[in-house]
Motif scaffolding. Structure first.
Motif, PDB file in Angstrom:
ATOM      1  N   CYS A 191      34.024  17.052  45.311  1.00  0.00           N
ATOM      2  CA  CYS A 191      34.361  18.347  44.725  1.00  0.00           C
ATOM      3  C   CYS A 191      33.452  19.390  45.367  1.00  0.00           C
ATOM      4  O   CYS A 191      32.225  19.285  45.303  1.00  0.00           O
ATOM      5  N   TYR A 192      34.074  20.371  46.011  1.00  0.00           N
ATOM      6  CA  TYR A 192      33.353  21.467  46.652  1.00  0.00           C
ATOM      7  C   TYR A 192      33.448  22.673  45.729  1.00  0.00           C
ATOM      8  O   TYR A 192      34.556  23.091  45.361  1.00  0.00           O
ATOM      9  N   VAL A 193      32.312  23.216  45.342  1.00  0.00           N
ATOM     10  CA  VAL A 193      32.259  24.312  44.381  1.00  0.00           C
ATOM     11  C   VAL A 193      31.668  25.544  45.059  1.00  0.00           C
ATOM     12  O   VAL A 193      30.603  25.471  45.680  1.00  0.00           O
ATOM     13  N   ILE A 194      32.383  26.670  44.937  1.00  0.00           N
ATOM     14  CA  ILE A 194      31.907  27.939  45.483  1.00  0.00           C
ATOM     15  C   ILE A 194      31.891  28.949  44.345  1.00  0.00           C
ATOM     16  O   ILE A 194      32.927  29.210  43.724  1.00  0.00           O
ATOM     17  N   ASN A 195      30.723  29.487  44.053  1.00  0.00           N
ATOM     18  CA  ASN A 195      30.560  30.507  43.015  1.00  0.00           C
ATOM     19  C   ASN A 195      30.440  31.871  43.683  1.00  0.00           C
ATOM     20  O   ASN A 195      29.633  32.041  44.602  1.00  0.00           O
ATOM     21  N   THR A 196      31.243  32.814  43.209  1.00  0.00           N
ATOM     22  CA  THR A 196      31.202  34.146  43.813  1.00  0.00           C
ATOM     23  C   THR A 196      30.271  35.057  43.038  1.00  0.00           C
ATOM     24  O   THR A 196      30.044  34.879  41.846  1.00  0.00           O
ATOM     25  N   ASN A 197      29.768  36.027  43.751  1.00  0.00           N
ATOM     26  CA  ASN A 197      28.768  36.938  43.227  1.00  0.00           C
ATOM     27  C   ASN A 197      29.404  38.222  42.694  1.00  0.00           C
ATOM     28  O   ASN A 197      29.096  38.661  41.600  1.00  0.00           O
ATOM     29  N   SER A 198      30.305  38.801  43.463  1.00  0.00           N
ATOM     30  CA  SER A 198      30.855  40.121  43.150  1.00  0.00           C
ATOM     31  C   SER A 198      31.672  40.143  41.868  1.00  0.00           C
ATOM     32  O   SER A 198      31.577  41.074  41.080  1.00  0.00           O
ATOM     33  N   ASP A 221      39.158  30.145  39.610  1.00  0.00           N
ATOM     34  CA  ASP A 221      38.940  31.107  38.527  1.00  0.00           C
ATOM     35  C   ASP A 221      38.441  32.375  39.210  1.00  0.00           C
ATOM     36  O   ASP A 221      37.245  32.544  39.430  1.00  0.00           O
ATOM     37  N   LEU A 222      39.391  33.232  39.595  1.00  0.00           N
ATOM     38  CA  LEU A 222      39.070  34.415  40.381  1.00  0.00           C
ATOM     39  C   LEU A 222      39.430  35.681  39.620  1.00  0.00           C
ATOM     40  O   LEU A 222      40.399  35.702  38.861  1.00  0.00           O
ATOM     41  N   ASN A 223      38.669  36.706  39.854  1.00  0.00           N
ATOM     42  CA  ASN A 223      38.889  37.997  39.216  1.00  0.00           C
ATOM     43  C   ASN A 223      39.208  39.028  40.292  1.00  0.00           C
ATOM     44  O   ASN A 223      38.627  39.000  41.378  1.00  0.00           O
ATOM     45  N   PHE A 224      40.113  39.935  39.981  1.00  0.00           N
ATOM     46  CA  PHE A 224      40.545  40.935  40.953  1.00  0.00           C
ATOM     47  C   PHE A 224      40.383  42.335  40.361  1.00  0.00           C
ATOM     48  O   PHE A 224      40.069  42.495  39.193  1.00  0.00           O
ATOM     49  N   GLY A 225      40.603  43.341  41.182  1.00  0.00           N
ATOM     50  CA  GLY A 225      40.536  44.721  40.722  1.00  0.00           C
ATOM     51  C   GLY A 225      39.172  45.357  40.923  1.00  0.00           C
ATOM     52  O   GLY A 225      38.985  46.528  40.606  1.00  0.00           O
ATOM     53  N   ILE A 226      38.234  44.608  41.436  1.00  0.00           N
ATOM     54  CA  ILE A 226      36.900  45.135  41.699  1.00  0.00           C
ATOM     55  C   ILE A 226      36.877  45.642  43.141  1.00  0.00           C
ATOM     56  O   ILE A 226      37.268  44.926  44.063  1.00  0.00           O
ATOM     57  N   ILE A 227      36.426  46.853  43.347  1.00  0.00           N
ATOM     58  CA  ILE A 227      36.380  47.428  44.691  1.00  0.00           C
ATOM     59  C   ILE A 227      35.048  47.036  45.327  1.00  0.00           C
ATOM     60  O   ILE A 227      34.066  47.778  45.304  1.00  0.00           O
ATOM     61  N   ALA A 228      35.025  45.821  45.865  1.00  0.00           N
ATOM     62  CA  ALA A 228      33.829  45.282  46.524  1.00  0.00           C
ATOM     63  C   ALA A 228      34.229  44.036  47.296  1.00  0.00           C
ATOM     64  O   ALA A 228      35.195  43.358  46.939  1.00  0.00           O
ATOM     65  N   GLN A 229      33.499  43.732  48.351  1.00  0.00           N
ATOM     66  CA  GLN A 229      33.699  42.480  49.062  1.00  0.00           C
ATOM     67  C   GLN A 229      33.355  41.328  48.116  1.00  0.00           C
ATOM     68  O   GLN A 229      32.475  41.454  47.272  1.00  0.00           O
ATOM     69  N   GLU A 230      34.041  40.203  48.276  1.00  0.00           N
ATOM     70  CA  GLU A 230      33.766  39.038  47.423  1.00  0.00           C
ATOM     71  C   GLU A 230      32.636  38.222  48.041  1.00  0.00           C
ATOM     72  O   GLU A 230      32.860  37.312  48.836  1.00  0.00           O
TER      73      GLU A 230
END
Length: 120
Positions: free
Chosen positions: A95-102, A54-63
């Motif tokens: 199940c390996y879960v990674i939550n992104t901040n940006s 579940d990823l979001n794009f279009g943000i000008i920032a490092q993930e």
């Protein structure tokens, strides 16, 4: 090292590569991670049986990564077990879960294991 012991917070997700070149024999996902303060390495998930991004794009920032953990008690593992009853032993999966901040995204990877490749 245990997946949960890595310093995830403020590390950066640089790339995701899904390898299905030999389906059923080598289903792997490779994440390139720039670890906070220590450099870049590849996190290789081996024997992947399910992935949900579940990823979001279009943000000008490092993930950047908020946090990450591994579990044997995730809904994705339960769904996998009910969908593929008897096909393979779900108890072997984590199940390996990674939550992104940006971008407030999430990666869930159900696999038999992972390795870290620090050779760049």
């Amino acid at each position: 090292m245990n997946f949960d012991d890595y310093y995830w917070h403020d590390s950066t997700l640089k790339s995701i590569n899904i390898d299905r070149s030999n389906p059923g024999h080598n289903d792997s996902i490779v994440l390139e991670i720039e670890w906070y303060g220590t450099g870049i390495s590849k996190l290789i998930f081996q024997d992947v049986y399910k992935a949900k991004f579940d990823l979001n794009f279009g943000i000008i920032a490092q993930e950047s990564i908020l946090d990450a953990y591994s579990t044997k008690e995730d809904e994705e593992l339960y769904l996998l077990a009910t969908k593929w009853t008897g096909v393979f032993p779900v108890h072997e999966l984590t199940c390996y879960v990674i939550n992104t901040n940006s971008t407030v995204g999430q990666l869930k990877i159900c696999a038999k294991g992972f390795t870290i490749d620090d050779k760049n």
